[in-house]
Write an enzyme that holds these catalytic residues in place. Structure first.
Site, mmCIF file in Angstrom:
data_model
loop_
_atom_site.group_PDB
_atom_site.id
_atom_site.type_symbol
_atom_site.label_atom_id
_atom_site.label_comp_id
_atom_site.label_asym_id
_atom_site.label_seq_id
_atom_site.Cartn_x
_atom_site.Cartn_y
_atom_site.Cartn_z
ATOM 1 N N TYR A 11 0.821 -1.215 0.000
ATOM 2 C CA TYR A 11 0.000 0.000 0.000
ATOM 3 C C TYR A 11 0.855 1.266 0.000
ATOM 4 C CZ TYR A 11 -3.200 3.485 2.125
ATOM 5 O OH TYR A 11 -3.941 4.612 2.419
ATOM 6 N N ASP A 31 10.159 -6.631 -4.168
ATOM 7 C CA ASP A 31 9.073 -7.108 -3.312
ATOM 8 C C ASP A 31 8.886 -8.604 -3.549
ATOM 9 O OD1 ASP A 31 6.319 -7.591 -2.211
ATOM 10 O OD2 ASP A 31 6.306 -5.405 -2.035
ATOM 11 N N THR A 35 2.745 -10.096 0.733
ATOM 12 C CA THR A 35 1.547 -9.331 1.093
ATOM 13 C C THR A 35 1.220 -8.260 0.065
ATOM 14 O OG1 THR A 35 2.891 -7.832 2.468
ATOM 15 C CG2 THR A 35 1.843 -9.695 3.585
ATOM 16 N N PHE A 70 10.356 -0.163 2.891
ATOM 17 C CA PHE A 70 9.005 -0.422 3.394
ATOM 18 C C PHE A 70 8.741 -1.893 3.671
ATOM 19 C CE2 PHE A 70 8.850 3.363 0.771
ATOM 20 C CZ PHE A 70 8.128 4.254 1.551
ATOM 21 N N ALA A 72 8.121 -5.067 5.224
ATOM 22 C CA ALA A 72 7.963 -5.468 6.622
ATOM 23 C C ALA A 72 6.644 -6.184 6.816
ATOM 24 C CB ALA A 72 8.022 -4.248 7.548
ATOM 25 N N TYR A 138 5.882 -6.622 16.824
ATOM 26 C CA TYR A 138 5.919 -5.748 15.650
ATOM 27 C C TYR A 138 6.658 -4.457 15.976
ATOM 28 C CZ TYR A 138 4.355 -2.098 12.470
ATOM 29 O OH TYR A 138 4.326 -1.019 11.618
ATOM 30 N N LYS A 142 10.589 -3.161 14.771
ATOM 31 C CA LYS A 142 10.842 -1.912 14.052
ATOM 32 C C LYS A 142 11.801 -1.009 14.841
ATOM 33 C CE LYS A 142 8.177 -0.884 10.687
ATOM 34 N NZ LYS A 142 8.384 -0.952 9.226
ATOM 35 N N LEU A 190 -9.471 0.510 10.282
ATOM 36 C CA LEU A 190 -10.852 0.936 10.470
ATOM 37 C C LEU A 190 -11.502 1.444 9.188
ATOM 38 C CD1 LEU A 190 -13.274 1.547 12.313
ATOM 39 C CD2 LEU A 190 -12.192 3.749 12.874
ATOM 40 N N PHE A 209 -15.036 -0.698 19.828
ATOM 41 C CA PHE A 209 -14.545 -1.380 21.021
ATOM 42 C C PHE A 209 -14.471 -0.403 22.201
ATOM 43 C CE2 PHE A 209 -12.841 -3.785 17.408
ATOM 44 C CZ PHE A 209 -13.344 -5.046 17.709
#
Length: 324
Positions: A11, A31, A35, A70, A72, A138, A142, A190, A209
């Site tokens: 993305y 890449d 993903t 990027f 990851a 995660y 990083k 979201l 939530f």
């Protein structure tokens, strides 16, 4: 410049690759498509399907001037369930890239880090001087890359900049009319999940939530920036890399948006009464997560230029296959 974009089929990587090409750079995307999506790579970029461990050195030796990194794994829940995958991919892969850069004489890198390195903050907006206490593998992986960049800058003269941010939204349309947007599987963010509800008009409701947090409307407040604004920050950072220095900049909108606010804007943009239901809080969810971008604003002149409605409208256009 000749630039290598690792993870450029994802993305954010694909949007930045597109922006770099529009700025006149020669872009190579590396890449493994674990993903990412091959059709997300800009048509004018050179695409190499491969891994950092196996292919970075060869690609870098072909005359690359700088790297934008990027590649990851980025799912918090998955990192908790399978931490070894995250340490191997995020830290191990990044170290392989840095070693390949050292061997080939490439000394400039912009790293897509994360504000998750701060964990649950003591104050907001979060500043770069605040403690780093990641609460999951995660964020920890990083942060380890950030630490590695500091050492490579000190020992080998790398010019490195890490950009830390929370939530990215929206989509980008290039000068040829191609759209770049979110296509995660599974999707955990979201805005695309709310828009998916509007697009399918199926049963169910968006889950909120908890609605008893100490925020204006009781729901969690989170930081969002438009992916095109994020791309702009990467271009500025690329021009600001200084040999022997590793600098860190937070990126944020300064105030944040509540879950109810985001859902409300999605309803306005789509014209649909998207159902939502309140469910119990998730353990470990802070009430407010917002990053301060004061440093990058003062040092590099970056600032947010697109609001929440623009983020949602662009994401909605992408979800529908482009403007109609």
């Amino acid at each position: 410049m000749r630039l290598l974009v690792t993870g450029g089929a994802g993305y954010i990587g694909s949007v930045v690759a597109s922006a770099l090409i529009e700025a006149g750079h020669d872009v190579t995307v590396l890449d493994d498509l674990s993903t990412g999506h091959a059709d997300a790579v800009p048509a004018k970029a050179t695409f190499i399907r491969g891994t950092l461990r196996d292919d970075a050195a060869r690609v870098l030796s072909e005359g690359i001037d700088a790297v934008l990194h990027f590649a990851a794994k980025s799912l918090v829940g998955e990192s908790v369930a399978n931490p070894a995958l995250y340490w191997s991919h995020n830290l191990g892969g990044s170290l392989a890239l840095l070693e390949a850069m050292r061997e080939t004489g490439v000394r400039r890198i912009v790293f897509s880090s994360t504000a998750a390195v701060y964990g649950e903050p003591e104050r907001t907006p979060i500043e770069e001087i605040d403690p780093t206490r990641p609460t999951n593998p995660y964020g920890a992986s990083k942060l380890a890359v950030d630490t590695s960049l500091t050492e490579f800058a000190r020992m080998y003269g790398f010019g490195a900049i890490s950009l830390r941010y929370f939530n990215v939204a929206g989509a980008h349309q290039d000068s040829d009319g191609k759209w770049y947007g979110e296509r995660h599987s599974p999707e955990t963010h979201l805005i695309p999940n709310v828009l998916k509800m509007a697009l399918t008009s199926g049963p169910g409701a968006v889950k909120i939530f908890g609605d008893d947090y100490p925020t204006p409307d009781g729901t969690c407040v989170r930081d969002y920036i438009h992916v095109a604004d994020l791309a702009g920050a990467h271009l500025l950072a690329l021009g600001a890399c200084t040999p022997g220095e590793h600098r860190i900049f937070n990126l944020g909108n300064g105030a944040g948006f509540s879950v109810r606010e985001v859902i409300g804007v999605c309803r306005e943009v789509t014209g649909q009464d998207i159902p939502a239901e309140v469910t119990p809080r998730r353990e470990g969810d802070p009430a407010v997560l917002v990053a301060s971008s004061a440093q990058i604003t003062s040092r590099l002149g970056w600032r947010v230029s697109r609001d929440l409605r623009t983020m949602v409208a662009d994401a909605w256009a992408f979800a529908q296959g482009g403007p109609r």
